[in-house]
Design a protein around this motif. Structure first.
Motif, PDB file in Angstrom:
ATOM      1  N   ASP A 161       0.841  -1.197   0.000  1.00  0.00           N
ATOM      2  CA  ASP A 161       0.000   0.000   0.000  1.00  0.00           C
ATOM      3  C   ASP A 161       0.875   1.246   0.000  1.00  0.00           C
ATOM      4  N   ASP A 162       0.787   2.040  -1.071  1.00  0.00           N
ATOM      5  CA  ASP A 162       1.484   3.326  -1.069  1.00  0.00           C
ATOM      6  C   ASP A 162       0.494   4.467  -1.315  1.00  0.00           C
ATOM      7  N   GLY A 163      -0.776   4.213  -0.977  1.00  0.00           N
ATOM      8  CA  GLY A 163      -1.819   5.198  -1.216  1.00  0.00           C
ATOM      9  C   GLY A 163      -1.646   6.465  -0.384  1.00  0.00           C
ATOM     10  N   THR A 216      -2.785   2.690   6.128  1.00  0.00           N
ATOM     11  CA  THR A 216      -1.861   1.547   6.049  1.00  0.00           C
ATOM     12  C   THR A 216      -0.732   1.809   5.052  1.00  0.00           C
ATOM     13  N   ARG A 217      -0.507   3.059   4.706  1.00  0.00           N
ATOM     14  CA  ARG A 217       0.561   3.404   3.762  1.00  0.00           C
ATOM     15  C   ARG A 217       1.888   2.814   4.255  1.00  0.00           C
ATOM     16  N   GLY A 218       2.596   2.145   3.349  1.00  0.00           N
ATOM     17  CA  GLY A 218       3.875   1.520   3.693  1.00  0.00           C
ATOM     18  C   GLY A 218       3.746   0.096   4.197  1.00  0.00           C
ATOM     19  N   GLN A 219       2.513  -0.400   4.383  1.00  0.00           N
ATOM     20  CA  GLN A 219       2.340  -1.781   4.839  1.00  0.00           C
ATOM     21  C   GLN A 219       2.531  -2.735   3.668  1.00  0.00           C
ATOM     22  N   PRO A 262       8.697  -2.973   5.491  1.00  0.00           N
ATOM     23  CA  PRO A 262       8.654  -2.299   6.790  1.00  0.00           C
ATOM     24  C   PRO A 262       9.378  -3.062   7.904  1.00  0.00           C
ATOM     25  N   LYS A 263       9.625  -4.353   7.711  1.00  0.00           N
ATOM     26  CA  LYS A 263      10.343  -5.140   8.720  1.00  0.00           C
ATOM     27  C   LYS A 263      11.829  -4.810   8.749  1.00  0.00           C
ATOM     28  N   THR A 264      12.371  -4.439   7.566  1.00  0.00           N
ATOM     29  CA  THR A 264      13.814  -4.186   7.482  1.00  0.00           C
ATOM     30  C   THR A 264      14.156  -2.726   7.204  1.00  0.00           C
ATOM     31  N   GLY A 265      13.170  -1.969   6.699  1.00  0.00           N
ATOM     32  CA  GLY A 265      13.440  -0.592   6.291  1.00  0.00           C
ATOM     33  C   GLY A 265      14.219  -0.517   4.978  1.00  0.00           C
ATOM     34  N   GLN A 266      14.429  -1.654   4.339  1.00  0.00           N
ATOM     35  CA  GLN A 266      15.177  -1.758   3.076  1.00  0.00           C
ATOM     36  C   GLN A 266      14.198  -2.048   1.929  1.00  0.00           C
ATOM     37  N   PRO A 267      14.646  -1.824   0.681  1.00  0.00           N
ATOM     38  CA  PRO A 267      13.793  -2.213  -0.440  1.00  0.00           C
ATOM     39  C   PRO A 267      13.403  -3.692  -0.340  1.00  0.00           C
ATOM     40  N   PHE A 268      12.161  -3.984  -0.690  1.00  0.00           N
ATOM     41  CA  PHE A 268      11.671  -5.354  -0.609  1.00  0.00           C
ATOM     42  C   PHE A 268      12.494  -6.253  -1.525  1.00  0.00           C
TER      43      PHE A 268
END
Length: 163
Positions: free
Chosen positions: A77-79, A84-87, A149-155
């Motif tokens: 979600d980047d809405g 929930t933005r960032g989830q 969001p768990k790592t703060g890094q690109p997925f």
């Protein structure tokens, strides 16, 4: 799970011939939220193949069922203004446990075959594909702006699940 994203276990009814299962019914209102599905599609992918990222901006909802193999889904979600933005949700579905995954199309989503065998995916959609004006926005599978969001890094689609 992100709002509107749902997983429903499907009932296998076995007998001496094999099994039968209802995959998607219009009267499962608690699951479909009243969606009307208008098109069915099937996709085969080889092990390790990533099909990501895309979204639909005209209200399409996708329903995914893994018929063979195992798939890891990414739903992001980047809405603007979304609570929930960032989830990021990353459910794994397999042919061993028959389930259906509902993904509202406004979320960025994609999948990766995580089994050692090829993957076979059946999916239903609530909007007909328009060949002349497709309802798809795309990003590269390794887009660095989709943050885990768990790592703060690109997925990282290729990161082992245990690390």
């Amino acid at each position: 799970m992100l709002p509107g994203v749902k997983i429903r276990d499907l009932n296998k009814i076995p007998d001496e011939r094999g099994f039968f299962s209802e995959l998607l019914r219009a009267d499962w209102k608690e699951f479909t939220e009243g969606d009307i599905f208008v098109q069915s599609n099937m996709s085969m992918s080889y092990p390790g193949i990533i099909r990501a990222w895309h979204r639909h901006t005209r209200g399409q909802v996708d329903y995914f069922i893994v018929l063979k193999g195992a798939y890891k889904f990414g739903i992001y979600d980047d809405g603007e203004g979304s609570e929930t933005r960032g989830q990021l949700d990353t459910p794994v579905l397999t042919s061993e446990k028959l389930q259906i995954l509902r993904v509202p199309g406004f979320y960025w989503h994609g999948s990766k075959v995580v089994s050692s065998e090829l993957g076979l995916l059946l999916y239903f959609v609530t909007r007909l594909y328009d060949y002349n004006n497709p309802d798809e926005e795309r990003r590269p599978w390794n887009d660095p702006t989709i943050i885990d969001p768990k790592t703060g890094q690109p997925f990282d689609w290729n990161k082992p699940p245990h690390k």
